[in-house]
Write a protein that holds these residues in place. Sequence first.
Motif, PDB file in Angstrom:
ATOM      1  N   UNK A  69      24.757   8.359 -70.784  1.00  0.00           N
ATOM      2  CA  UNK A  69      23.678   7.889 -69.921  1.00  0.00           C
ATOM      3  C   UNK A  69      22.807   9.062 -69.482  1.00  0.00           C
ATOM      4  N   UNK A  70      21.492   8.855 -69.322  1.00  0.00           N
ATOM      5  CA  UNK A  70      20.593   9.945 -68.913  1.00  0.00           C
ATOM      6  C   UNK A  70      20.732  10.238 -67.425  1.00  0.00           C
ATOM      7  N   UNK A  71      21.630  11.140 -67.081  1.00  0.00           N
ATOM      8  CA  UNK A  71      21.888  11.455 -65.677  1.00  0.00           C
ATOM      9  C   UNK A  71      21.789  12.957 -65.450  1.00  0.00           C
ATOM     10  N   UNK A  72      21.553  13.323 -64.193  1.00  0.00           N
ATOM     11  CA  UNK A  72      21.729  14.703 -63.751  1.00  0.00           C
ATOM     12  C   UNK A  72      23.160  14.815 -63.247  1.00  0.00           C
ATOM     13  N   UNK A  73      23.888  15.809 -63.731  1.00  0.00           N
ATOM     14  CA  UNK A  73      25.302  15.959 -63.381  1.00  0.00           C
ATOM     15  C   UNK A  73      25.518  17.266 -62.629  1.00  0.00           C
ATOM     16  N   UNK A  74      25.993  17.159 -61.401  1.00  0.00           N
ATOM     17  CA  UNK A  74      26.316  18.324 -60.580  1.00  0.00           C
ATOM     18  C   UNK A  74      27.807  18.604 -60.774  1.00  0.00           C
ATOM     19  N   UNK A  75      28.106  19.672 -61.497  1.00  0.00           N
ATOM     20  CA  UNK A  75      29.448  19.927 -62.018  1.00  0.00           C
ATOM     21  C   UNK A  75      30.067  21.113 -61.280  1.00  0.00           C
ATOM     22  N   UNK A  76      31.292  20.937 -60.757  1.00  0.00           N
ATOM     23  CA  UNK A  76      31.972  22.014 -60.040  1.00  0.00           C
ATOM     24  C   UNK A  76      33.413  22.132 -60.512  1.00  0.00           C
ATOM     25  N   UNK A  77      33.862  23.359 -60.795  1.00  0.00           N
ATOM     26  CA  UNK A  77      35.253  23.640 -61.177  1.00  0.00           C
ATOM     27  C   UNK A  77      36.025  24.122 -59.955  1.00  0.00           C
ATOM     28  N   UNK A 124      24.547  22.687 -63.093  1.00  0.00           N
ATOM     29  CA  UNK A 124      23.850  21.403 -63.082  1.00  0.00           C
ATOM     30  C   UNK A 124      23.452  21.102 -64.517  1.00  0.00           C
ATOM     31  N   UNK A 125      23.795  19.921 -64.987  1.00  0.00           N
ATOM     32  CA  UNK A 125      23.502  19.559 -66.367  1.00  0.00           C
ATOM     33  C   UNK A 125      22.453  18.452 -66.407  1.00  0.00           C
ATOM     34  N   UNK A 126      21.543  18.535 -67.370  1.00  0.00           N
ATOM     35  CA  UNK A 126      20.449  17.587 -67.503  1.00  0.00           C
ATOM     36  C   UNK A 126      20.491  16.936 -68.879  1.00  0.00           C
ATOM     37  N   UNK A 127      19.884  15.759 -69.018  1.00  0.00           N
ATOM     38  CA  UNK A 127      19.855  15.114 -70.338  1.00  0.00           C
ATOM     39  C   UNK A 127      19.236  16.002 -71.414  1.00  0.00           C
ATOM     40  N   UNK A 128      18.291  16.874 -71.005  1.00  0.00           N
ATOM     41  CA  UNK A 128      17.626  17.742 -71.983  1.00  0.00           C
ATOM     42  C   UNK A 128      18.521  18.879 -72.463  1.00  0.00           C
ATOM     43  N   UNK A 129      19.605  19.154 -71.731  1.00  0.00           N
ATOM     44  CA  UNK A 129      20.461  20.277 -72.082  1.00  0.00           C
ATOM     45  C   UNK A 129      21.458  19.880 -73.166  1.00  0.00           C
ATOM     46  N   UNK A 130      21.799  20.854 -74.004  1.00  0.00           N
ATOM     47  CA  UNK A 130      22.900  20.651 -74.935  1.00  0.00           C
ATOM     48  C   UNK A 130      24.185  20.536 -74.127  1.00  0.00           C
ATOM     49  N   UNK A 131      24.983  19.538 -74.452  1.00  0.00           N
ATOM     50  CA  UNK A 131      26.215  19.333 -73.692  1.00  0.00           C
ATOM     51  C   UNK A 131      27.160  20.515 -73.880  1.00  0.00           C
TER      52      UNK A 131
END
Length: 326
Positions: free
Chosen positions: A73-81, A104-111
């Motif tokens: 899904x096209x989401x902004x993901x705020x990722x924390x370890x 922070x990951x965006x749909x435009x970024x390579x996963x």
Amino acid sequence: MGNMVTVDTHKLAEGSSFYADGQLQSVTVNPRYGSGYLSQVRSLTSGISVVIQNFSLHGEGAFRLPRDQESCPPVIAFFTCYSGVGQISYDRPRIPLGNGFSNINFPEYTAALSMDVKGNTPIQTLIVCMELAVFAELTGKTGDELIEALEMLNFHAGERQKKDWSRSIDFAQRMCGYQALDSFINHPRDTLFLEAKALELAALHIRQLEHLTGKTDQREAASQHVEKIAQACLILKEKMAAPPGARELARKVGLNHNQLVRGFREMFGLGPFEYLRAIRLEKARELIAGHECNVTEAAFNVGYSSLSHFSKAFRDEFGINPKACA
């Protein structure tokens, strides 16, 4: 899974998909490799969900993450370890992610491409996912604004040829994240609290990013006195068992009492001794969880003279009794 073995995520998930009909799915770890959840999802308000990874593997190594993201899904993901992760590697942004760090990951970024993990160690990450339209409505910002800021940090890291971690999470992010993890795992029906913490964590990510790139308005205390506030924090951490009073602390760092209090509130959202209480409890949690001492010893080591007061403060902060961390 032996030492430094690399395995594909599909094998870890026994072929289960992380997405179905464009929605994130909960996925358990193949018992051959470990136990727990590779992905555990809770949907909140429309357009917002929280995903945690809460698992451990039998051996140390890495697993490759799937490159096919068409169903994401096209989401902004705020990722924390929070624990157990050695490094998460990306094509873009190039800055890797590790324990105690955020991205922070965006749909435009390579996963993400791969994750290096520690064997027989709890791996805990927390991701707040937000649809683009919801993000814009809540913040008045576009994803492009955050991408520009991230690219600025990414460019400077590349200029220095520095394969360094992404942004280190600050104190407020760490405490908020622990509360969100506890709510997710131990209080599954308390959706309101989890949603509040998810929104708070996303806001803290954005505030930190804007601060690092100079895109936020800095008030007097946060701009002129940031080094002195940092010095005050260090004093409280070093002297948490027997800290100086507020006015003495202000004098030690060259501020007046009002400047000290205002600086702490602007930087952390807490007064100096609310901050002291929080770092005492966090240190005690680390001591107990690391089996360095028992609950009573931890309480006295961080400055509590009453075990009952310590236990109540610990429950208020983390939602669990101190003994549950042992």
